[in-house]
Design a protein around this motif. Structure first.
Motif, PDB file in Angstrom:
ATOM      1  N   GLU A 176       2.311  -0.563   3.111  1.00  0.00           N
ATOM      2  CA  GLU A 176       2.784   0.341   2.070  1.00  0.00           C
ATOM      3  C   GLU A 176       1.632   0.540   1.085  1.00  0.00           C
ATOM      4  O   GLU A 176       0.949  -0.429   0.740  1.00  0.00           O
ATOM      5  N   ARG A 209       0.366   2.214  -2.714  1.00  0.00           N
ATOM      6  CA  ARG A 209       0.879   2.706  -4.000  1.00  0.00           C
ATOM      7  C   ARG A 209      -0.233   2.744  -5.039  1.00  0.00           C
ATOM      8  O   ARG A 209      -1.081   1.848  -5.078  1.00  0.00           O
ATOM      9  N   TRP A 261       5.189  -5.195  -7.885  1.00  0.00           N
ATOM     10  CA  TRP A 261       5.109  -4.364  -6.681  1.00  0.00           C
ATOM     11  C   TRP A 261       4.672  -5.176  -5.471  1.00  0.00           C
ATOM     12  O   TRP A 261       5.218  -5.008  -4.372  1.00  0.00           O
ATOM     13  N   SER A 318       7.013  -5.282  -2.288  1.00  0.00           N
ATOM     14  CA  SER A 318       6.492  -4.608  -1.107  1.00  0.00           C
ATOM     15  C   SER A 318       6.291  -5.567   0.063  1.00  0.00           C
ATOM     16  O   SER A 318       6.716  -5.294   1.194  1.00  0.00           O
ATOM     17  N   ARG A 334       9.599  -6.603   1.496  1.00  0.00           N
ATOM     18  CA  ARG A 334      10.186  -5.548   2.317  1.00  0.00           C
ATOM     19  C   ARG A 334       9.498  -5.456   3.670  1.00  0.00           C
ATOM     20  O   ARG A 334      10.142  -5.317   4.718  1.00  0.00           O
ATOM     21  N   TRP A 340       9.252   5.112   2.208  1.00  0.00           N
ATOM     22  CA  TRP A 340       8.543   3.948   1.681  1.00  0.00           C
ATOM     23  C   TRP A 340       7.030   4.126   1.667  1.00  0.00           C
ATOM     24  O   TRP A 340       6.307   3.211   1.330  1.00  0.00           O
ATOM     25  N   THR A 394       5.124   4.258   4.208  1.00  0.00           N
ATOM     26  CA  THR A 394       4.727   3.208   5.152  1.00  0.00           C
ATOM     27  C   THR A 394       3.970   3.811   6.324  1.00  0.00           C
ATOM     28  O   THR A 394       4.260   4.915   6.766  1.00  0.00           O
TER      29      THR A 394
END
Length: 292
Positions: A142, A144, A154, A158, A161, A215, A217
């Motif tokens: 991921e 960001r 985060w 992250s 997840r 996401w 991803t």
């Protein structure tokens, strides 16, 4: 009546007499009343005088002692109202947070003293730098754009997840890591890329196709690399003291004649929640290669 004479629990004491027994000033008692931490047993409608029962003395002393721990008033109210073993557990949780914060601040102070005094080389010498070869790996990621104050939350969310998602991708095969494609600070927002190595590339690509849009991803193949790294504690992970670790690795690379071979990263090999402030949890690393 003297302070040491017994008092009936139902007897009403003036604020002065109660304060003397509780070892608190009238000003403090008025504050505790205003905040709802220690409400008088009776307030005279005509005069406004406050009166307390003797059985409130223990609560008053407890509130005062908790205040000396710099505990926020809302948490004091929670501990006092709960009481017993549960109240003790909540106090212990608060103090664990305090110790973690103090450990991080102690590390930061050492870092800043080194910078201000020009003792950078001595400061970097505290970090032991080594190299390790890592194989090619398939990773689900991921990405960001984030500032430094948002980064810890985060990273935890992250990576959590992605580790859960890895169950559908053949499982996690190595320690999760975060790659910094550009600087992350209070002024620069990266981006940062959370990465979890997985076993099944085909399953990973199918998973990313389903979840990638929501996401951000994707799946990529991380090439085999040599990493120069130093191991740091949980307290040292906090920004900006983690910068000392990155700078120490870069100083070592320059001294040993290594070139950069990719963006820097943090490798999280330990259970973050279970670790204490002085437990090793992370490798700060740079991909490196020999010149030419």
């Amino acid at each position: 009546m003297t302070e040491d004479e017994p008092v009936n629990d139902d007897e009403l004491l003036t604020i002065g007499a109660f304060g003397a027994r509780a070892r608190l000033s009238a000003k403090a008692l008025r504050l505790y009343d205003r905040l709802g931490l220690l409400v008088p047993a009776h307030v005279d409608d005509a005069s406004g005088y406050r009166y307390y029962r003797a059985d409130q003395i223990e609560r008053a002393r407890l509130v005062a002692l908790l205040r000396r721990l710099d505990m926020p008033l809302a948490r004091i109210a929670d501990v006092v109202e709960t009481g017993g073993a549960t109240g003790a557990d909540r106090l212990a949780a608060y103090w664990a947070d305090v110790e973690a914060r103090l450990a991080a601040q102690r590390t930061l102070a050492e870092y800043l003293r080194g910078r201000l005094s020009g003792r950078s080389s001595e400061m970097y010498g505290r970090f032991e730098v080594e190299t390790v070869d890592v194989p090619e790996r398939v990773v689900i990621t991921e990405t960001r754009h984030t500032l430094a104050d948002e980064l810890p939350a985060w990273i935890g969310t992250s990576l959590g997840r992605l580790e859960k998602a890895a169950e559908a991708c053949g499982g996690v095969t190595a320690a999760p890591f975060v790659v910094y494609h550009s600087e992350v600070s209070m002024e620069s927002d990266g981006p940062a890329e959370a990465c979890v190595p997985v076993a099944d590339e085909a399953a990973a690509r199918a998973w990313a196709e389903e979840h990638g849009r929501s996401w951000q991803t994707r799946v990529r193949v991380e090439p085999a690399r040599r990493l120069a790294y130093t191991r740091i504690t949980k307290a040292q992970v906090a920004h900006p003291q983690i910068l000392a670790a990155f700078e120490a690795v870069e100083a070592w690379m320059k001294r040993e004649g290594w070139d950069y071979d990719g963006p820097c990263r943090e490798v999280y090999f330990a259970d973050w929640d279970a670790a204490g402030p002085q437990d090793a949890v992370c490798d700060v690393a740079f991909p490196v290669r020999r010149p030419g």
